[in-house]
Structure formats: C-alpha cells, structure tokens
Scaffold this motif. Structure first.
Motif, short mmCIF file in Angstrom:
data_model
loop_
_atom_site.label_atom_id
_atom_site.label_comp_id
_atom_site.label_asym_id
_atom_site.label_seq_id
_atom_site.Cartn_x
_atom_site.Cartn_y
_atom_site.Cartn_z
N TYR A 217 0.87 -1.16 0.00
CA TYR A 217 0.00 0.00 0.00
C TYR A 217 0.92 1.22 0.00
O TYR A 217 1.90 1.27 0.76
CB TYR A 217 -0.89 0.01 1.24
CG TYR A 217 -1.84 -1.15 1.34
CD1 TYR A 217 -2.57 -1.37 2.50
CD2 TYR A 217 -2.04 -2.04 0.29
CE1 TYR A 217 -3.46 -2.42 2.61
CE2 TYR A 217 -2.92 -3.10 0.39
CZ TYR A 217 -3.62 -3.28 1.56
OH TYR A 217 -4.49 -4.32 1.66
N GLY B 63 0.16 -3.86 4.41
CA GLY B 63 -1.26 -4.05 4.43
C GLY B 63 -1.91 -3.23 5.51
O GLY B 63 -1.23 -2.51 6.24
N GLY B 64 -3.23 -3.33 5.60
CA GLY B 64 -3.94 -2.57 6.61
C GLY B 64 -3.45 -2.88 8.01
O GLY B 64 -3.19 -4.03 8.34
N SER C 212 3.22 0.35 3.22
CA SER C 212 2.97 -0.67 4.24
C SER C 212 2.58 -1.96 3.53
O SER C 212 2.13 -1.95 2.39
CB SER C 212 1.87 -0.24 5.21
OG SER C 212 0.60 -0.34 4.59
N PHE D 38 0.76 3.63 16.41
CA PHE D 38 2.19 3.62 16.11
C PHE D 38 2.83 4.89 16.70
O PHE D 38 2.24 5.97 16.63
CB PHE D 38 2.42 3.62 14.59
CG PHE D 38 1.76 2.48 13.87
CD1 PHE D 38 0.47 2.62 13.39
CD2 PHE D 38 2.42 1.28 13.68
CE1 PHE D 38 -0.16 1.58 12.72
CE2 PHE D 38 1.79 0.23 13.01
CZ PHE D 38 0.51 0.38 12.54
N PRO E 170 -9.62 0.74 7.16
CA PRO E 170 -8.64 -0.35 7.18
C PRO E 170 -7.40 -0.07 6.36
O PRO E 170 -6.40 -0.76 6.49
CB PRO E 170 -9.43 -1.54 6.60
CG PRO E 170 -10.58 -0.93 5.89
CD PRO E 170 -10.91 0.32 6.61
N TYR F 171 6.24 7.29 16.51
CA TYR F 171 7.40 7.62 15.71
C TYR F 171 8.23 8.70 16.39
O TYR F 171 7.71 9.51 17.16
CB TYR F 171 6.98 8.15 14.32
CG TYR F 171 6.25 7.16 13.45
CD1 TYR F 171 4.87 7.01 13.55
CD2 TYR F 171 6.93 6.40 12.52
CE1 TYR F 171 4.19 6.12 12.74
CE2 TYR F 171 6.26 5.50 11.71
CZ TYR F 171 4.90 5.37 11.82
OH TYR F 171 4.23 4.48 11.02
N GLU G 225 -0.65 -2.55 9.23
CA GLU G 225 0.77 -2.85 9.29
C GLU G 225 1.55 -1.54 9.41
O GLU G 225 1.08 -0.48 9.02
CB GLU G 225 1.22 -3.61 8.04
CG GLU G 225 0.58 -4.96 7.87
CD GLU G 225 1.04 -5.93 8.94
OE1 GLU G 225 0.17 -6.69 9.44
OE2 GLU G 225 2.22 -5.92 9.29
N LYS G 226 2.77 -1.63 9.89
CA LYS G 226 3.55 -0.42 10.10
C LYS G 226 3.92 0.22 8.77
O LYS G 226 4.09 -0.44 7.75
CB LYS G 226 4.82 -0.73 10.88
CG LYS G 226 5.79 -1.66 10.17
CD LYS G 226 7.00 -1.93 11.05
CE LYS G 226 8.00 -2.83 10.34
NZ LYS G 226 9.18 -3.10 11.20
N LEU G 227 4.01 1.55 8.80
CA LEU G 227 4.41 2.31 7.63
C LEU G 227 5.93 2.45 7.61
O LEU G 227 6.55 2.70 8.63
CB LEU G 227 3.81 3.71 7.69
CG LEU G 227 2.39 3.93 7.18
CD1 LEU G 227 1.93 5.33 7.51
CD2 LEU G 227 2.31 3.68 5.69
#
Lengths: 113, 115
Positions: free
Chosen positions: A32, A96-97, A94, B34, B101, B36, A99-101
């Motif tokens: 993505y 997928g949804g 990433s 997350f 999502p 950062y 998941e970490k960028l």
C-alpha cells in the motif's frame, strides 16, 4: 528488507511550474503506498494513497500520483505549484492494513516566486 | 474525518524527569497505534506498535524500559519517556489505524526538549 527511497532530498520549483517528486519502493509484494505532506513543526497530512485498481490516483490540493509496477515507483505530481505547497513530502508504504508504515527520507520542496 | 489528538504539542523538562505524551482518537476506535520519532530535517522512525490491550512491540534498538507505551483503551495511547536526557529531545508523532482499514491518521506531534 522493505524500503522506500526518495532520491531527491531538496527540490526548488518556480511558482506556477509543474512538479514531480520521485518515490521508489522495495517490497516482496505490491505494498500500500502513500504520500504525506508535513509543514514545519506539524504532523503529517495525507495527500493520497494507492492500494489497487486505477494506477493514477487523485489526491487533495491538486496532487496526483502514478503507480508503475514495472518501475516500483509511485511518483507524485502537480501541474502547477503554489507558494503554499512549500513543505516536506514523504512517501510511505505498508504491507497491508494496520501494518507499520515505512517512510522514505523525505523531499523538501522550496517554491520561488 | 478521522482525528487523532496529540498533546502536549510541546514540552520542556529537566534531565532525569519523566514526560507523558497522549494520543487520543476522537471519532473512531484505534485498534493499532504507532509511535514515531523524528529528528530535525529527517524522516520518521518507527519506535513501537501497540494494539489495544496488548504489550507494545518495539523496533530494534528502542529501549522499552525508557519509552513506555500504554494502549489501555481503543481511544487512548500514551508514550512515557522515563528519566529523560537531552539526547531524548526530539519530535514524537503518533499514528492510529482503525477508522479506515487502509488509512493511518497522524497526531500533530509533540516537541520534547530536555534541558
């Protein structure tokens, strides 16, 4: 290893000129893909994103990006920049949804009158 | 649209003290948060990933005892920098998923200065 590369650290463009910011990715499968913009001391604003389908994606503020699988690229474009577009631009990916960028190193855009 | 509120926006603390940074999802349930860290003129480096009700997963090289992350509810995650030192001075940004999502919503960041 997964990675995102932005080859240009700093780009200077005249107001009204066109813009293209480069982004390449290295992932096991098509990730993505995202473009964000950051003004100094601020958080990140999403410009556009790509998951599947039409490879030309339209975003906010007149930006668009084109996904090219053969080149593992997701370059950001704008036909005519405005002084307010001066900022830092980050490409991210990433797996997928949720998941970490993974971020590229960023490209600083300067606009000259 | 999805909004993540992060505060404080800036904080100055003395060396050796602890600082807590909060991120709240205002209009959606953040299943994953997350955290950062961003140094001046550099990119964002992921510190840790947290899921509601679970222990955070830290990236390699990040001291989990120094950077305590709590995600006790679906709308709140906190990052506590313990025994802060000048080298911890940085810009910290949170991001949340859950609304969309395929989307990540970022907080506005916290500028931490340790003196």
């Amino acid at each position: 290893a997964q990675s995102v590369t932005q080859p240009d650290i700093h780009i200077t463009v005249s107001e009204g000129a066109s813009l293209e910011l480069r982004c390449n990715y290295s992932y096991g499968a098509t990730p993505y893909l995202f473009w964000y913009v950051q003004s100094p001391g601020q958080g990140l604003q999403l410009l556009l994103k790509y998951f599947s389908g039409d490879t030309l994606v339209q975003g906010i503020k007149g930006f668009e990006a084109e996904f090219k699988r053969s080149q593992s690229s997701f370059n950001l474009r704008k036909p005519s920049v405005h002084w307010s577009d001066a900022a830092e631009y980050f490409c991210a990916a990433s797996a997928g949804g949720n998941e970490k960028l993974t971020f590229g190193t960023g490209t600083r855009l300067t606009i000259i009158p | 649209g999805a909004v993540v509120s992060q505060h404080p926006s800036w904080v100055i603390c003395k060396s050796g003290t602890s600082v807590k940074i909060e991120c709240r999802s205002l209009d959606f349930q953040a299943t994953t948060m997350f955290w950062y860290r961003q140094f001046p003129k550099q990119s964002l480096m992921l510190m840790a990933t947290s899921n509601e009700g679970s222990k955070a997963t830290y990236e390699q090289g990040v001291e989990k005892d120094k950077f305590l992350i709590n995600h006790a509810s679906l709308t709140l995650s906190t990052l506590t920098v313990t025994s802060a030192h000048p080298e911890d001075s940085s810009f910290y940004i949170c991001s949340a998923t859950g609304q969309d999502p395929y989307g990540y919503t970022f907080g506005s960041g916290t500028r931490l200065t340790v003196v």
